[in-house]
Scaffold this active site. Structure first.
Site, PDB file in Angstrom:
ATOM      1  N   ASP A 113       0.792  -1.232   0.000  1.00 15.78           N
ATOM      2  CA  ASP A 113       0.000   0.000   0.000  1.00 15.78           C
ATOM      3  C   ASP A 113       0.825   1.283   0.000  1.00 15.78           C
ATOM      4  O   ASP A 113       0.387   2.310   0.546  1.00 15.78           O
ATOM      5  CB  ASP A 113      -0.997  -0.021   1.165  1.00 15.78           C
ATOM      6  CG  ASP A 113      -2.192  -0.908   0.848  1.00 15.78           C
ATOM      7  OD1 ASP A 113      -2.613  -0.924  -0.330  1.00 15.78           O
ATOM      8  OD2 ASP A 113      -2.699  -1.588   1.757  1.00 15.78           O
ATOM      9  N   ASP A 173      -7.403  -3.814  -5.213  1.00 14.36           N
ATOM     10  CA  ASP A 173      -7.096  -2.490  -4.666  1.00 14.36           C
ATOM     11  C   ASP A 173      -5.758  -1.957  -5.176  1.00 14.36           C
ATOM     12  O   ASP A 173      -5.547  -0.752  -5.281  1.00 14.36           O
ATOM     13  CB  ASP A 173      -7.025  -2.521  -3.123  1.00 14.36           C
ATOM     14  CG  ASP A 173      -8.021  -3.437  -2.459  1.00 14.36           C
ATOM     15  OD1 ASP A 173      -8.467  -4.412  -3.094  1.00 14.36           O
ATOM     16  OD2 ASP A 173      -8.343  -3.210  -1.286  1.00 14.36           O
ATOM     17  N   ARG A 245     -16.398  -2.278  -2.458  1.00 15.47           N
ATOM     18  CA  ARG A 245     -15.218  -1.419  -2.635  1.00 15.47           C
ATOM     19  C   ARG A 245     -14.237  -2.022  -3.633  1.00 15.47           C
ATOM     20  O   ARG A 245     -13.574  -1.302  -4.369  1.00 15.47           O
ATOM     21  CB  ARG A 245     -14.552  -1.092  -1.305  1.00 15.47           C
ATOM     22  CG  ARG A 245     -13.655   0.119  -1.424  1.00 15.47           C
ATOM     23  CD  ARG A 245     -13.333   0.822  -0.136  1.00 15.47           C
ATOM     24  NE  ARG A 245     -12.743  -0.018   0.861  1.00 15.47           N
ATOM     25  CZ  ARG A 245     -13.378  -0.513   1.905  1.00 15.47           C
ATOM     26  NH1 ARG A 245     -14.659  -0.252   2.101  1.00 15.47           N
ATOM     27  NH2 ARG A 245     -12.758  -1.270   2.780  1.00 15.47           N
TER      28      ARG A 245
HETATM   29  N1  GLY Z   1      -7.508  -1.413   0.469  1.00 19.64           N
HETATM   30  C1  GLY Z   1      -8.226  -1.957   1.561  1.00 19.64           C
HETATM   31  C2  GLY Z   1      -9.649  -1.536   1.581  1.00 19.64           C
HETATM   32  O1  GLY Z   1     -10.170  -0.978   0.630  1.00 19.64           O
HETATM   33  O2  GLY Z   1     -10.275  -1.786   2.611  1.00 19.64           O
END
Ligand code: GLY
Length: 400
Positions: A113, A173, A245
């Protein structure tokens, strides 16, 4: 909703320029009021009963608070509020010192991340104010990110030690972590970052989108051969469902993939993934936390997904012909109208965040996540709300 969403969308109102300005003015006030508690500390990933508490610069999420500070700085300058802009800039610089220290000492950076952490904080600070410390920190973060690239399988591993089959996977993500690598190549002239990003994008998009255009949250590769193995969820309701998400990261991620590679097939991927997202929205255009749940469900929403998807549509609209671009911009304006009217915080007494009713991770009988931040504000929901409004308010040079 299915295909009837498109008839319903035609009737939905769009957020107006006046409403965008009002929402941004309130966000600016909220961010300013928060500086007293969150300049030498960061906001946690999610609120508790509407209120964030302070944390050190840890976790994958702190960049979103600094990102709000920079978006507020841009808005304050646009409004001619020079003193307030100076105050915000100082806070942004304090944060950049912290991010530089974090990457120099490699504190909690052993994951993918780096883009979420360093793009809205340090790349933004460098782009907006020429911060050399921001540049140094972000290049170091890009160096850290590429250590997670597996040539066998050609992807960046999300989490965990690099030598275990149970961790040999990427997650959707990550598409938003890759702009950091493109920026690093552009800044340093070293193509290695771009080459890795491109390989990851190709692997991710080839495997993460299912036949019906829903998406896998996480995808395992074979550690010996590098061949695609299987998809699985972590934060979604179940393996075969579409975590809201994750789908929203797919909308924004395919738009970013096109921005940086110029490969036309990613426009088609964007349209398909966005179509699935839209067709699984409830009446007010803000999804439940998993797209398995539709209108009338008792499950909590994830308002952050609405803002993330709107940002993706606004990004992609810029690369389409005018008619198609206007179509996606119109949808983004309708989604943001609902977020601003029905989900945004209206008073500091209610919350010290910006948008209520987000869900970080909800436990189900079938997923593997740790439950946290259910039906609360979360820090990226607040950030992408401001980013979407900023994009709608006029020209904006992305931090990504
Ligand atoms: N990238 C982790 C989330 O969206 O919770």
């Amino acid at each position: 909703m299915g295909k009837e969403i498109y008839d319903m969308l035609r009737e939905k109102p769009e957020i107006t320029p006046k409403e965008i300005n009002g929402a941004m003015d309130f966000a600016l006030e909220q961010v300013r009021d928060n500086l007293k508690d969150f300049t030498y500390s960061f906001k946690r990933a999610f609120s508790e009963q509407g209120f964030y508490t302070p944390t050190e610069n840890v976790n994958w999420t702190t960049g979103f608070w600094t990102g709000q500070v920079w978006l507020a700085w841009e808005w304050a300058r646009k409004q001619g509020q020079r003193e307030l802009a100076d105050e915000l800039k100082k806070a942004g610089e304090v944060h950049i010192d912290s991010f530089l220290d974090r990457i120099c000492h490699k504190r909690e950076v052993d994951h993918h991340d780096m883009g979420f952490l360093y793009s809205p904080s340090c790349v933004a600070g460098y782009k907006l104010t020429g911060s050399e410390k921001g540049r140094e920190a972000a290049v170091k973060a890009a160096d850290q990110l590429i250590t997670r690239f597996h040539p066998v399988g050609e992807f960046i591993q999300a989490w965990g030690p690099m030598d275990q089959p149970e961790n040999y996977r990427f997650i959707i993500d990550c598409l938003l972590n890759l702009p950091l690598l493109y920026w690093a190549s552009q800044e340093t002239g070293d193509e290695k970052y771009r080459e890795i990003a491109e390989k990851h994008i190709h692997t991710a998009i080839a495997n993460v989108i299912r036949e019906d255009y829903s998406t896998w949250h996480t995808f395992f590769m074979n550690m010996e051969t590098g061949a695609p193995d299987h998809g699985a969820t972590c934060q979604g309701y179940r393996d075969g469902s579409a975590w809201a998400r994750g789908q929203a990261w797919g909308v924004y991620g395919t738009a970013m993939a096109y921005r940086y590679t110029g490969r036309k097939e990613y426009i088609e991927d964007f349209k398909h993934v966005t179509g699935y997202f839209l067709e699984h929205l409830p009446l007010d255009l803000v999804p439940y936390w998993d797209l398995e749940f539709g209108e009338g469900s008792d499950e909590p929403r994830d308002s952050s997904s609405a803002s993330i998807a709107a940002c993706g549509m606004l990004e992609m609209a810029g690369y389409m012909d005018q008619k198609e671009g206007e179509y996606y911009k119109g949808i983004a304006r309708k989604i943001m109208k609902s977020v601003a009217d029905n989900y945004a915080v209206k008073s500091p007494k209610e919350s010290n965040g910006l948008v209520l009713h987000s869900t970080y991770s909800k436990k189900s009988p079938y997923n593997t996540c740790t439950p946290e931040g259910v039906d609360e504000c979360n820090i990226w929901g607040d950030y992408f709300y401001m980013e979407a409004l900023t994009r709608l308010a006029g020209e904006w040079n992305p931090y990504w």
